[in-house]
Write an enzyme that holds these catalytic residues in place. Structure first.
Site, PDB file in Angstrom:
ATOM      1  N   PRO A  87      27.655   3.845  53.158  1.00 15.08           N
ATOM      2  CA  PRO A  87      26.434   3.932  53.975  1.00 15.08           C
ATOM      3  C   PRO A  87      26.314   2.766  54.965  1.00 15.08           C
ATOM      4  CG  PRO A  87      25.905   3.452  51.669  1.00 15.08           C
ATOM      5  CD  PRO A  87      27.379   3.666  51.733  1.00 15.08           C
ATOM      6  N   GLU A 114      27.393   0.581  42.646  1.00 16.47           N
ATOM      7  CA  GLU A 114      26.404  -0.085  43.488  1.00 16.47           C
ATOM      8  C   GLU A 114      27.024  -0.537  44.807  1.00 16.47           C
ATOM      9  OE1 GLU A 114      22.722  -0.616  44.170  1.00 16.47           O
ATOM     10  OE2 GLU A 114      23.481   0.310  42.335  1.00 16.47           O
ATOM     11  N   ARG A 151      38.706  21.725  60.814  1.00 14.53           N
ATOM     12  CA  ARG A 151      38.366  22.885  61.648  1.00 14.53           C
ATOM     13  C   ARG A 151      38.738  22.678  63.116  1.00 14.53           C
ATOM     14  NH1 ARG A 151      33.984  22.551  64.542  1.00 14.53           N
ATOM     15  NH2 ARG A 151      33.399  24.754  64.587  1.00 14.53           N
TER      16      ARG A 151
END
Ligand code: ADE
Length: 230
Positions: A87, A114, A151
């Site tokens: 993140p 964590e 894709r």
């Protein structure tokens, strides 16, 4: 393209890559996946890959050795583009998918716990986040990256045009789509789509794409206008 995935949960990755378009892409030889459980690379007799954080604090931290051992075993010459899912990475978007699709080899680490030992970062080429929210692990983010890249590989989608026309290929959302029936609970398919007039249909779709983007994503609409006017 070759894609190596380092994960503690191969059972999360495998069903997804072995279904639908990704499955077909493998059968047709466009992509090869290698899913590695990096617990196998732990030097610990209990196969532990996490440990307590130096300095204290909540949660466990992913250790550097199993990750680096796995990288050295799988990609000894650092030929793959190494991607760390986290993140804290740069936020992923279609442009990034297009650049990744130009490579012959990707290696993706799905983080867990964590956090990970800071030194792990030194062995990766980039850190990628799929958005400003925190998930329990990097598996779903890795699948997001894999799906969006595969894709785009030439020949993967039957209809080559559909990869190009999608939302974000140009910074506009897609126009509305309809299929049978012509009327459902009083809601009708727009007449223009039944007209057979391809120029008129294309103009209508363009107009709707612009209208929709302006309303739902004013940020994209502004970017589009700037690009058009430059
Ligand atoms: N791992 C946990 N949350 C994530 C996110 N948003 N993007 C990438 N990897 C993650």
């Amino acid at each position: 393209m070759r894609i190596d995935i380092l994960t503690l949960f191969p059972e999360v990755i495998k069903p997804f890559i072995n279904a639908s378009i990704l499955h077909r892409a493998q059968q047709d030889g466009h992509v090869r996946f290698f899913v590695h459980d990096f617990r196998e690379y732990s030097e610990d007799k209990h196969r532990r890959v996490d440990d307590y954080p130096y300095g204290g604090g909540a949660g466990m931290v992913l250790k550097v050795e199993p990750v680096v051992n796995a990288l050295r075993g799988i990609d000894p010459d650092h030929e793959a583009v190494r991607i760390l899912m986290s993140p804290q990475g740069l936020v992923y978007h279609q442009k990034k998918a297009r650049t990744l699709a130009e490579n012959t080899s990707l290696l993706i680490l799905c983080g867990h716990y964590e956090g990970f030992d800071e030194r792990i970062r030194d062995y990766f080429d980039m850190e990628v986040s799929i958005g400003d929210y925190v998930l329990t692990g990097g598996e779903v983010p890795a699948l997001v990256v894999i799906d969006s890249v595969v894709r785009l590989l030439p020949g993967v989608l039957n209809n080559e045009a559909s990869a190009v026309e999608d939302s974000f290929s140009e910074p506009l959302l897609e126009y509305p789509h309809y299929t049978r029936p012509r009327t459902f609970e009083g809601k009708k398919v727009p007449d223009v789509l039944l007209s057979g007039d391809h120029a008129k249909i294309a103009a209508w779709r363009r107009e709707k794409a612009l209208e929709r983007t302006k309303k739902r994503r004013p940020d994209l609409y502004e970017a589009y206008r700037k690009k058009e006017n430059s």
